[in-house]
Design an enzyme around this catalytic site. Structure first.
Site, PDB file in Angstrom:
ATOM      1  N   GLY A 236       0.815  -1.205   0.000  1.00 21.75           N
ATOM      2  CA  GLY A 236       0.000   0.000   0.000  1.00 21.75           C
ATOM      3  C   GLY A 236       0.849   1.255   0.000  1.00 21.75           C
ATOM      4  O   GLY A 236       2.009   1.246  -0.429  1.00 21.75           O
ATOM      5  N   SER A 237       0.277   2.331   0.505  1.00 22.44           N
ATOM      6  CA  SER A 237       0.924   3.634   0.443  1.00 22.44           C
ATOM      7  C   SER A 237       2.055   3.758   1.459  1.00 22.44           C
ATOM      8  O   SER A 237       2.090   3.056   2.478  1.00 22.44           O
ATOM      9  CB  SER A 237      -0.101   4.743   0.710  1.00 22.44           C
ATOM     10  OG  SER A 237      -0.514   4.714   2.072  1.00 22.44           O
ATOM     11  N   GLY A 240       0.495   5.129   4.908  1.00 20.48           N
ATOM     12  CA  GLY A 240      -0.212   4.106   5.675  1.00 20.48           C
ATOM     13  C   GLY A 240       0.716   3.009   6.147  1.00 20.48           C
ATOM     14  O   GLY A 240       0.642   2.562   7.302  1.00 20.48           O
ATOM     15  N   GLY A 241       1.622   2.575   5.269  1.00 17.24           N
ATOM     16  CA  GLY A 241       2.547   1.516   5.638  1.00 17.24           C
ATOM     17  C   GLY A 241       3.495   1.931   6.736  1.00 17.24           C
ATOM     18  O   GLY A 241       3.788   1.159   7.657  1.00 17.24           O
ATOM     19  N   GLU A 260       5.430  -3.392   1.401  1.00 17.41           N
ATOM     20  CA  GLU A 260       5.848  -2.989   0.062  1.00 17.41           C
ATOM     21  C   GLU A 260       5.140  -1.677  -0.210  1.00 17.41           C
ATOM     22  O   GLU A 260       3.919  -1.637  -0.308  1.00 17.41           O
ATOM     23  CB  GLU A 260       5.486  -4.082  -0.949  1.00 17.41           C
ATOM     24  CG  GLU A 260       6.098  -3.856  -2.318  1.00 17.41           C
ATOM     25  CD  GLU A 260       5.183  -3.060  -3.209  1.00 17.41           C
ATOM     26  OE1 GLU A 260       5.381  -1.825  -3.309  1.00 17.41           O
ATOM     27  OE2 GLU A 260       4.268  -3.637  -3.792  1.00 17.41           O
ATOM     28  N   CYS A 297       2.818  -0.777  -8.725  1.00 22.78           N
ATOM     29  CA  CYS A 297       3.918  -0.335  -7.866  1.00 22.78           C
ATOM     30  C   CYS A 297       5.236  -0.324  -8.620  1.00 22.78           C
ATOM     31  O   CYS A 297       6.199   0.306  -8.176  1.00 22.78           O
ATOM     32  CB  CYS A 297       4.016  -1.210  -6.612  1.00 22.78           C
ATOM     33  SG  CYS A 297       3.923  -2.975  -6.947  1.00 22.78           S
TER      34      CYS A 297
END
Length: 499
Positions: A236-237, A240-241, A260, A297
């Site tokens: 994800g972002s 957020g990660g 990731e 990604c």
């Protein structure tokens, strides 16, 4: 049939609060909202299941992975239909992604059956060694415990409910709790139904897999902070990660967070190749950066190009190729809004020149292309940040040394690419050792979009591409993330686990 419920310890349960899906076409569907209490129930059940599941033979776990693949394929048409409605992705893309997902499960099944992933080692006893004898030592990789997995927005199948993180954790012998993504809740539930059917068919403990639909940030936080969860897989972002990573590190018992988080995946257009085939490279880059509305990604978001006529031709050819491409539907309204914001920030930078500017409306995205000097790119770190969507940046360098400087200034990346011909080898040899330290996968004369699921693949890289540079989220080595080495000293064979 979609129920809108959660799968907790083998039971489909609802919750008092609901949210609606955001379909591209048709009416929205109501889904139960995840709660902290449901997370706790799922974690308790996963912990109950762990000892029995981890003790299964490799053959039994392989059969489970194969059965999941079979059940997903049995629901293939419905998964494709629902996935297309929810995400706007074409049916051909979803069919291909389902093939990748089930192929990954079957590959992992074959891989664990051969046993190489266990990294079995033995140093036999040396009772007569002086001045001290040596004990008999055996080493094997063992599962870590229940694993939390966060579904990804951009891959409703391959990186979500039964995607790479779930498949590799189950292959390792770890029960899984998936927090589904609200971008495709129906698709997620259908895949969860397939896993549930596989569990029932093989008579496994129901806590081996639970699925909790999207909820508040508190729900996600409670999942990574639950004391029974021993590792986390996330795609994800960066924002957020990183927040979840910090929560994992701040636990009384810190746990690994395999996040990731994406990258700009730079491409270095070396001079001989650029002069010889710049227009062809420009067209191919335009196609790669706009594939899937740029929602990969591994989307190549930067091209490093020499100043001069060949570079000017490359920019013009890329702009022309993009002008022939229309709008594409993005996965969610939120992603579309973030794309527009990122494009606006590119356009407002005083040092950046717009080569191909468009306006995007609603949930659609049109491609955009910009150019900046290497000096200004190095001075402005925000230009290294990923814009998730079909936007890209040409970085113009005045010399080979400046191209090397750009490479040195890169943050961690999933991929780095060199387009080169025979006359570029001297420069390429200088770039390779720099790029090895910057990216998990180096590409020559290709494009990074598309990640092969196989033994040799690495999908990860130095931060911020991922939070663990020694791991991959794609390929058979991904299983190793959810294992830890255990040494057995002077153990009788009868007491050893079943490897």
């Amino acid at each position: 049939m979609i129920t809108g419920k959660h799968l907790i310890a083998g039971k489909w349960v609802g919750s008092s609060e609901t949210f609606q899906s955001e379909p591209v076409t048709g009416d929205p569907v109501d889904f139960s909202v995840g709660t902290v209490d449901l997370i706790d129930q799922a974690a308790q059940s996963a912990d109950d299941a762990f000892l029995g599941f981890s003790a299964l033979s490799r053959k039994e776990r392989a059969a489970f992975l194969n059965k999941i693949a079979e059940e997903i394929d049995a629901r293939g048409d419905e998964i494709t239909t629902v996935g297309s409605v929810e995400t706007g992705l074409p049916e051909a893309r979803l069919t291909g992604e389902r093939g990748r997902t089930v192929g990954q499960l079957r590959l992992f099944a074959t891989h664990i059956e051969n046993g190489d992933y266990l990294d079995l080692r033995r140093d036999g006893a040396l009772p007569d060694r002086t001045p001290l004898p040596r004990s008999d030592l055996k080493l094997a990789q063992r599962p870590v415990g229940p694993v939390a997995v966060f579904g990804a927005s951009n891959f409703p199948l391959a990186f979500s409910t039964a995607g790479g993180d779930t498949a590799s954790a189950l292959a390792a012998g770890c029960p899984v709790i998936v927090k589904g993504h609200s971008a495709h809740p129906g698709t997620g539930e259908l895949v969860a139904q397939a896993i549930d059917a596989a569990i029932r068919a093989l008579g496994l403990h129901p806590g081996v897999f639970s699925f909790v639909q999207g909820g508040s940030r508190q729900v996600g936080s409670s999942l990574v902070q639950h004391p029974l969860v021993k590792a986390v897989g996330f795609t994800g972002s960066l924002v957020g990660g990183r927040a979840l990573f910090d929560l994992c590190a701040a636990r009384p018992d810190p746990i690994p967070f395999f996040g990731e988080l994406g990258s700009v995946n730079p491409m270095f257009m070396l001079p001989t190749a650029l002069s010889a085939r710049g227009e062809a490279l420009a067209k191919a880059w335009a196609e790669s950066m706009t594939m899937g509305a740029g929602q990969f990604c591994t989307n190549p978001g930067i091209a490093v190009v020499m100043t001069g006529d060949a570079g000017d031709t490359f920019e013009a050819a890329t702009s022309q190729a993009l002008s022939d491409m229309g709008a594409q539907t993005m996965l969610t309204q939120g992603i579309a809004s973030a794309y527009k914001k990122g494009v606006a920030e590119f356009g407002s930078a005083t040092s950046v020149t717009c080569l191909h500017g468009t306006t995007s409306t609603g949930r659609d995205a049109n491609p955009n292309l910009y150019s900046v000097s290497a000096k200004d790119w190095i001075a402005n770190e925000t230009l290294q940040e990923e814009v998730f969507g079909p936007a890209a940046l040409v970085v113009r360098v005045s010399s080979e040394d400046e191209m090397l400087d750009v490479a040195r200034k890169l943050k961690g990346q999933l991929t780095a690419t060199m387009h080169l011909d025979d006359g570029d080898y001297d420069l390429a040899q200088k770039l390779v050792p720099i790029l090895e330290h910057k990216a998990g996968r180096l590409v020559v004369n290709g494009f990074p979009t598309g990640v092969e699921v196989c033994d040799a693949m690495v999908h990860g890289g130095p931060y911020p591409a991922s939070t663990n540079f020694g791991a991959t989220s794609v390929g058979t080595m991904a299983i190793r993330r959810f294992l830890r080495p255990v040494c057995y000293q002077d153990f009788p064979d009868a007491l050893l686990p079943s490897f």
